[in-house]
Motif scaffolding. Structure first.
Motif, short mmCIF file in Angstrom:
data_model
loop_
_atom_site.label_atom_id
_atom_site.label_comp_id
_atom_site.label_asym_id
_atom_site.label_seq_id
_atom_site.Cartn_x
_atom_site.Cartn_y
_atom_site.Cartn_z
N ALA A 178 -5.26 5.41 -0.32
CA ALA A 178 -5.21 5.30 1.09
C ALA A 178 -3.68 5.18 1.34
O ALA A 178 -2.79 4.59 0.58
N SER A 235 -5.67 1.44 4.57
CA SER A 235 -6.42 0.47 3.65
C SER A 235 -6.99 -0.67 4.06
O SER A 235 -6.34 -1.23 4.73
N GLN A 293 0.90 -1.12 -0.15
CA GLN A 293 -0.09 0.25 0.01
C GLN A 293 0.79 1.27 -0.09
O GLN A 293 0.69 2.12 -0.76
#
Ligand SMILES: [Zn+2]
Length: 190
Positions: free
Chosen positions: A96, A101, A75
């Motif tokens: 995000a 996330s 992420q």
């Protein structure tokens, strides 16, 4: 495991948070379904998806998983590459930050679908497949996690493809009352 775990921009997951009870998933992908998407997902959530996938197929809709578990590091990489490409302001709005996330919980999926032998990756709220999910996903324990006009509560833009497993009971309540997970969790802890 608490399937209603709240993850958002105010409730971040730790860098070392790795969910339990995940299974490896193998899903057909590609327009001819000749490729395989391999990743991991919570076992209960995956079983629920497979049941939902069958029900969708019975209604004539071919739905598949496009994205499932993501690590904190992955992420972080997604966010940073978006910053590099489109700037920080854009990235904060659409991607995000690591820890925010819920794909890191192993309970979230992004759904794609196939129509006329073609994978549709530009999911839209007016698509019949997406509409089917909007009105049926809760029966299988999934909720539309980032609904339209709820951006100020969820902190995320409307994502008609992103569904989150919360279990059938919570999903039924959230669906019936038109809540976000934020509102549902706040109601439970009052
Ligand atoms: Zn997603």
């Amino acid at each position: 495991m608490d399937y209603t775990i709240l993850v958002n921009k105010q409730h971040l997951l730790a860098e070392d948070y790795v969910p339990e009870n995940m299974v490896e998933i193998h899903e057909p992908t590609g327009s001819k379904l000749d490729k395989t998407y391999i990743n991991r997902l919570n076992e209960t959530a995956y079983k629920a998806f497979k049941t939902m996938q069958k029900a969708a197929l019975n209604s004539g809709y071919e739905i598949f998983i496009d994205s499932s578990y993501r690590t904190y590091e992955y992420q972080k990489m997604l966010f940073n590459s978006c910053v590099a490409e489109k700037g920080r302001e854009y990235a904060i709005k659409f991607v995000a930050v690591a820890g925010a996330s819920e794909h890191q919980t192993g309970l979230a999926i992004d759904v794609i679908f196939r129509r006329n032998n073609e994978m549709i990756e530009e999911q839209n709220e007016s698509d019949a497949e997406i509409k089917w999910l909007f009105t049926n996903a809760h029966k299988y324990g999934f909720i539309l996690r980032y609904p339209k006009a709820k951006e100020s509560i969820t902190g995320f833009n409307f994502e008609p493809w992103h569904f989150r497993y919360v279990g059938e009971k919570a999903a039924a309540e959230i669906y019936a009352l038109g809540l976000t997970l934020e509102e549902y969790v706040a109601g439970k802890t009052q």
